[in-house]
Design a protein around this motif. Structure first.
Motif, short mmCIF file in Angstrom:
data_model
loop_
_atom_site.label_atom_id
_atom_site.label_comp_id
_atom_site.label_asym_id
_atom_site.label_seq_id
_atom_site.Cartn_x
_atom_site.Cartn_y
_atom_site.Cartn_z
N ARG A 246 -7.78 7.03 49.09
CA ARG A 246 -8.29 7.67 47.87
C ARG A 246 -9.46 8.62 48.14
NH1 ARG A 246 -10.51 5.18 44.01
NH2 ARG A 246 -11.29 3.42 45.24
N ILE A 282 -1.29 5.57 48.02
CA ILE A 282 -1.93 4.31 48.43
C ILE A 282 -0.87 3.30 48.83
CG2 ILE A 282 -3.98 4.68 47.00
CD1 ILE A 282 -2.85 2.49 45.09
N PRO A 284 -1.61 -0.50 49.46
CA PRO A 284 -2.59 -1.58 49.57
C PRO A 284 -2.23 -2.67 50.58
CG PRO A 284 -2.26 -0.99 47.29
CD PRO A 284 -1.20 -0.28 48.07
N TYR A 298 -6.29 6.10 37.70
CA TYR A 298 -6.32 4.90 38.54
C TYR A 298 -7.68 4.77 39.23
CZ TYR A 298 -5.04 1.50 42.13
OH TYR A 298 -5.01 0.39 42.92
N ASN A 299 -8.23 5.88 39.66
CA ASN A 299 -9.57 5.86 40.27
C ASN A 299 -10.61 5.35 39.27
OD1 ASN A 299 -8.57 6.88 42.68
ND2 ASN A 299 -8.93 9.01 42.07
N MET A 302 -10.53 1.72 39.14
CA MET A 302 -11.20 1.18 40.33
C MET A 302 -12.72 1.16 40.16
SD MET A 302 -9.06 0.24 42.85
CE MET A 302 -9.96 0.48 44.39
N SER A 307 -10.94 -3.32 43.07
CA SER A 307 -9.82 -4.03 43.68
C SER A 307 -8.54 -3.26 43.40
CB SER A 307 -9.71 -5.46 43.12
OG SER A 307 -8.44 -6.02 43.38
N TYR A 308 -7.83 -2.88 44.46
CA TYR A 308 -6.54 -2.23 44.27
C TYR A 308 -5.62 -3.12 43.44
CZ TYR A 308 -7.37 1.50 47.71
OH TYR A 308 -7.84 2.61 48.36
N TYR A 309 -5.66 -4.41 43.70
CA TYR A 309 -4.77 -5.34 43.01
C TYR A 309 -5.09 -5.42 41.53
CZ TYR A 309 -2.60 -7.16 47.29
OH TYR A 309 -1.87 -7.29 48.45
#
Length: 323
Positions: A246, A282, A284, A298-299, A302, A307-309
């Motif tokens: 990212r 990405i 992960p 999405y950023n 975050m 956490s990406y999850y």
């Protein structure tokens, strides 16, 4: 001999416990003094710390974060089970008028507000029963992240000073995250909003305030409701995944990714937009796991939780709500 050792050990533990208690009390005096320099009233300080208690379980929880990492194929079904999807759809419909009003005001699609609500606190069912002051004081005293938790403790006192909630009702998680959107105190001061119009910012009990606060956080963090969060994609064979990540330097326009052979997960071409949009690749887990192209929204997720999850759980639930 064993009996003697047991007695000695008992005395040692008792002495250690007492010493820790005394040290904690001294630490609290330091917090009180700092609060005074920040303009917190003596009345609020006395009320907040009157029954403050060291909470070893908070320290244990902080130290014992899950070590086993699930793959996304394992995690997503657990984080977004069918029952949660069904509940999210039902609540989306129930609160649709209010969500639409708030979503339009802040420029955030209502489905993402509901998804955050669901992932953070199971739609307000799990908000924590720790005293926020106890939790933050304990974790600051623990010392591993003292500056962070000490700052959050000062923010918590500011919330009490402003009269948003009483000390008795000031509850949250073991880490001090509060209310149905699980804001840390500093996030509350920056982003909590009055969605009901009653002049209060009640993220504990007033759903309209929960929705408005979540939407305000996203809005101020750079959300754009003209776009979604991203999508799961399929890579061509032999694709160089070293370009995933990212970092701003790794962003490419959607059509650039398309020209590199990336498709939607079902094999269809990526969408062609009149105004192309930057996206990041990405992975992960790794190239053999789930792979996504994500947009700036999405950023923003975050920023809420690094956490990406977590961000993918919110994104998947948001998509399921309108499917």
């Amino acid at each position: 001999m064993r009996k003697l050792l047991s007695v000695v050990l008992g005395i040692t533990l008792a002495t250690s416990s007492y010493a820790n208690e005394v040290a904690f009390e001294q630490y609290i005096e330091g917090l009180k003094q700092e609060a005074r320099t920040r303009g917190i009233s003596e009345q609020v300080i006395n009320q907040a710390f009157e029954n403050v208690t060291h909470k070893p379980r908070a320290v244990t929880a902080d130290k014992n974060q899950p070590e086993k990492k699930l793959t996304l194929d394992e995690y997503i079904p657990r984080a977004v089970p069918d029952w949660k999807v069904n509940q999210a759809k039902s609540l989306y419909e129930k609160h649709y008028q209010e969500l639409s009003r708030i979503g339009e005001k802040y420029g955030v699609q209502p489905r993402f507000i509901v998804a955050l609500w669901g992932v953070e606190s199971n739609f307000g069912k799990f908000t924590g029963n720790y005293s926020v002051i106890d939790a933050l004081s304990t974790l600051a005293f623990d010392g591993r992240r003292e500056a962070f938790f000490r700052s959050e403790a000062m923010a918590a006192l500011q919330i009490l000073q402003e009269g948003h909630i009483s000390v008795e009702d000031f509850k949250g998680s073991w880490a001090g995250a509060m209310g149905q959107c699980q804001f840390m105190p500093s996030s509350f001061l920056s982003f909590a909003a009055d969605g009901s119009g009653d002049g209060k910012k009640d993220i504990w009990n007033t759903e309209a305030d929960v929705f408005a606060s979540a939407a305000n956080y996203l809005s101020q963090s750079g959300w754009n409701d003209k776009f979604t969060w991203g999508r799961q994609v399929k890579l061509p064979k032999g694709f160089d995944t070293s370009i995933q990540g990212r970092d701003e330097a790794k962003a490419k326009y959607l059509q650039d990714w398309s020209q590199m052979g990336i498709t939607r997960y079902d094999g269809r071409p990526l969408p062609k937009l009149d105004n192309d949009i930057k996206a990041w690749l990405i992975a992960p887990d790794d190239a053999n796991g789930r792979v996504y192209l994500v947009y700036n929204n999405y950023n923003v997720l975050m920023k809420w939780n690094r956490s990406y999850y977590f961000a993918l759980a919110v994104s998947h639930l948001a998509d399921k709500i309108v499917m």
